[in-house]
Design an enzyme around this catalytic site. Structure first.
Site, PDB file in Angstrom:
ATOM      1  N   GLY A 148      -7.130   7.088 -18.693  1.00  0.00           N
ATOM      2  CA  GLY A 148      -6.041   8.006 -18.416  1.00  0.00           C
ATOM      3  C   GLY A 148      -6.314   8.675 -17.092  1.00  0.00           C
ATOM      4  CD  GLN A 185      -8.426  12.922 -13.535  1.00  0.00           C
ATOM      5  OE1 GLN A 185      -7.621  12.581 -14.397  1.00  0.00           O
ATOM      6  NE2 GLN A 185      -9.642  12.402 -13.454  1.00  0.00           N
ATOM      7  CB  CYS A 209     -14.179  12.484 -16.118  1.00  0.00           C
ATOM      8  SG  CYS A 209     -12.747  13.212 -15.296  1.00  0.00           S
ATOM      9  CG  LEU A 210     -11.008   7.679 -13.580  1.00  0.00           C
ATOM     10  CD1 LEU A 210      -9.551   7.331 -13.320  1.00  0.00           C
ATOM     11  CD2 LEU A 210     -11.899   6.469 -13.328  1.00  0.00           C
ATOM     12  CG  HIS A 256     -10.911  13.457 -20.889  1.00  0.00           C
ATOM     13  ND1 HIS A 256     -12.274  13.448 -20.722  1.00  0.00           N
ATOM     14  CD2 HIS A 256     -10.379  13.263 -19.638  1.00  0.00           C
ATOM     15  CE1 HIS A 256     -12.556  13.271 -19.434  1.00  0.00           C
ATOM     16  NE2 HIS A 256     -11.421  13.141 -18.765  1.00  0.00           N
ATOM     17  CD  GLU A 257      -6.952  11.518 -19.122  1.00  0.00           C
ATOM     18  OE1 GLU A 257      -6.674  12.089 -18.052  1.00  0.00           O
ATOM     19  OE2 GLU A 257      -7.954  10.796 -19.255  1.00  0.00           O
ATOM     20  CG  HIS A 286      -8.164  16.148 -16.225  1.00  0.00           C
ATOM     21  ND1 HIS A 286      -9.178  16.465 -15.355  1.00  0.00           N
ATOM     22  CD2 HIS A 286      -8.535  14.984 -16.822  1.00  0.00           C
ATOM     23  CE1 HIS A 286     -10.130  15.532 -15.435  1.00  0.00           C
ATOM     24  NE2 HIS A 286      -9.765  14.625 -16.321  1.00  0.00           N
TER      25      HIS A 286
END
Ligand code: ZN
Length: 191
Positions: free
Chosen positions: A49, A54, A102-103, A144-145, A148
């Protein structure tokens, strides 16, 4: 569609609470382009995701998709999902320990407690209301998403003693995680 540059931990945009999108703007070219770019950027980076902050846009949009993901091969599949202005509420207090990455946090994974069952309300990319429930790893991915969009990163809630590089996750932690949490969560929640 454009692959956007991903903001890394330490960039202040990751710590801002993102602005909601006015519902009458969801179908605008600007929002639709952002959604397309998020999808392209997520797929390019093999993310499960990605959220708009981000890619340096402080608005409440996130996209999620899990197919045959090389970063998370054990994760149950999730079809492409676009969430605008999502709100999560826990259903019950049951949690599980998710090994996340995480990216925006390169080469780090750690164990984060996540609610096992959630209700999620949002809008989709056509502006239609979504009101649904998720459980298991899929619920973890959604939490998680959506975190953000609140300026939160997984490291905030992770147990620092569990932090590991991705190489050392493969070498020292993956097998145990697969044999314990993954087996239990998939068996119990089927997702
Ligand atoms: Zn992330």
């Amino acid at each position: 569609m454009t692959i956007r540059k991903i903001a890394l931990i330490g960039h202040p945009i990751l710590r801002k609470v993102a602005e909601p999108i006015p519902v009458d703007q969801i179908r605008s070219a600007a929002v639709q382009t952002l959604i397309d770019d998020l999808i392209e950027t997520m797929r390019d980076a093999n993310g499960a995701g990605i959220a708009a902050p981000q890619v340096h846009e402080s608005v409440q949009v996130t996209v999620i998709e899990v197919g045959n993901n090389p970063r998370y091969p054990y994760k149950p599949k999730i079809p492409l999902t676009v969430l605008i202005n999502p709100v999560i509420t826990a259903l019950g207090d049951e949690t599980f320990k998710n090994f996340e990455g995480c990216l925006s946090v390169p080469n780090l994974r750690g164990v984060v407690p996540r609610y096992a069952r959630i209700r999620l309300t949002a809008f989709d990319r056509e502006g239609r209301a979504i009101d649904t429930t998720y459980q298991g790893f899929t619920a973890g991915t959604m939490q998680h998403e959506c975190d953000h969009l609140l300026g939160k990163l997984f490291v905030d809630q992770a147990d620092p003693a569990t932090f590991t590089t991705w190489d050392f996750f493969e070498r020292f932690h993956k097998e145990h995680f697969l044999e314990t949490t993954v087996k239990e969560v998939v068996a119990k929640y089927h997702s």
